[in-house]
Design a protein around this motif. Structure first.
Motif, PDB file in Angstrom:
ATOM      1  N   SER A   1       0.818  -1.222   0.000  1.00 48.60           N
ATOM      2  CA  SER A   1       0.000   0.000   0.000  1.00 48.60           C
ATOM      3  C   SER A   1       0.850   1.269   0.000  1.00 48.60           C
ATOM      4  N   ILE A   2       1.977   1.234   0.657  1.00 44.79           N
ATOM      5  CA  ILE A   2       2.863   2.414   0.670  1.00 44.79           C
ATOM      6  C   ILE A   2       3.451   2.638  -0.720  1.00 44.79           C
ATOM      7  N   ALA A   3       3.851   1.557  -1.371  1.00 47.61           N
ATOM      8  CA  ALA A   3       4.384   1.665  -2.729  1.00 47.61           C
ATOM      9  C   ALA A   3       3.302   2.176  -3.681  1.00 47.61           C
ATOM     10  N   ILE A   4       2.082   1.705  -3.500  1.00 53.25           N
ATOM     11  CA  ILE A   4       0.982   2.157  -4.362  1.00 53.25           C
ATOM     12  C   ILE A   4       0.814   3.669  -4.258  1.00 53.25           C
ATOM     13  N   MET A   5       0.827   4.202  -3.055  1.00 49.06           N
ATOM     14  CA  MET A   5       0.662   5.649  -2.878  1.00 49.06           C
ATOM     15  C   MET A   5       1.818   6.418  -3.522  1.00 49.06           C
ATOM     16  N   ALA A   6       3.041   5.916  -3.354  1.00 45.86           N
ATOM     17  CA  ALA A   6       4.205   6.567  -3.970  1.00 45.86           C
ATOM     18  C   ALA A   6       4.109   6.517  -5.492  1.00 45.86           C
ATOM     19  N   ILE A   7       3.691   5.380  -6.021  1.00 52.54           N
ATOM     20  CA  ILE A   7       3.543   5.230  -7.473  1.00 52.54           C
ATOM     21  C   ILE A   7       2.485   6.196  -8.008  1.00 52.54           C
ATOM     22  N   LEU A   8       1.332   6.233  -7.356  1.00 53.06           N
ATOM     23  CA  LEU A   8       0.270   7.142  -7.798  1.00 53.06           C
ATOM     24  C   LEU A   8       0.736   8.595  -7.769  1.00 53.06           C
ATOM     25  N   ASP A   9       1.360   9.008  -6.670  1.00 48.99           N
ATOM     26  CA  ASP A   9       1.826  10.392  -6.549  1.00 48.99           C
ATOM     27  C   ASP A   9       2.803  10.755  -7.664  1.00 48.99           C
ATOM     28  N   ARG A  10       3.746   9.878  -7.927  1.00 48.95           N
ATOM     29  CA  ARG A  10       4.757  10.176  -8.952  1.00 48.95           C
ATOM     30  C   ARG A  10       4.163  10.203 -10.355  1.00 48.95           C
ATOM     31  N   ILE A  11       3.291   9.242 -10.651  1.00 44.55           N
ATOM     32  CA  ILE A  11       2.682   9.234 -11.989  1.00 44.55           C
ATOM     33  C   ILE A  11       1.824  10.486 -12.174  1.00 44.55           C
TER      34      ILE A  11
END
Length: 90
Positions: free
Chosen positions: A42-52
């Motif tokens: 879930s932490i990686a998902i949030m980081a991925i969404l923010d960066r994209i």
């Protein structure tokens, strides 16, 4: 910012997922399911969404932030591509 085309969204998404997870882009592109990649949580998902979102200017609507969207790299790319197309229609 110019609206990104689907190829740019795909490239940004692959690069972002690879970078956040610290994996080779080829490994990410060949994965059958993102959830099976090391570090995909879930932490990686949030980081991925923010960066994209930062790199494309496309914000993924809340209704698309569901497990199915993260089933595969292609689904994630499609979600951002569709969100970008909807934004252009408005």
């Amino acid at each position: 910012m110019n609206d990104p085309d689907p190829i740019n969204v795909g490239e940004v998404t692959l690069t972002t997922v690879s970078s956040v997870l610290g994996l080779d882009p080829t490994h990410v592109a060949e994965a059958t399911a993102l959830i099976e990649l090391p570090g995909f949580d879930s932490i990686a998902i949030m980081a991925i969404l923010d960066r994209i979102e930062d790199n494309t200017g496309i914000e993924l609507p809340g209704e698309l932030i569901v497990p199915d969207t993260f089933e595969s790299l292609d689904r994630l790319i499609d979600a951002f591509t569709d969100a970008g197309a909807r934004r252009r229609e408005v």
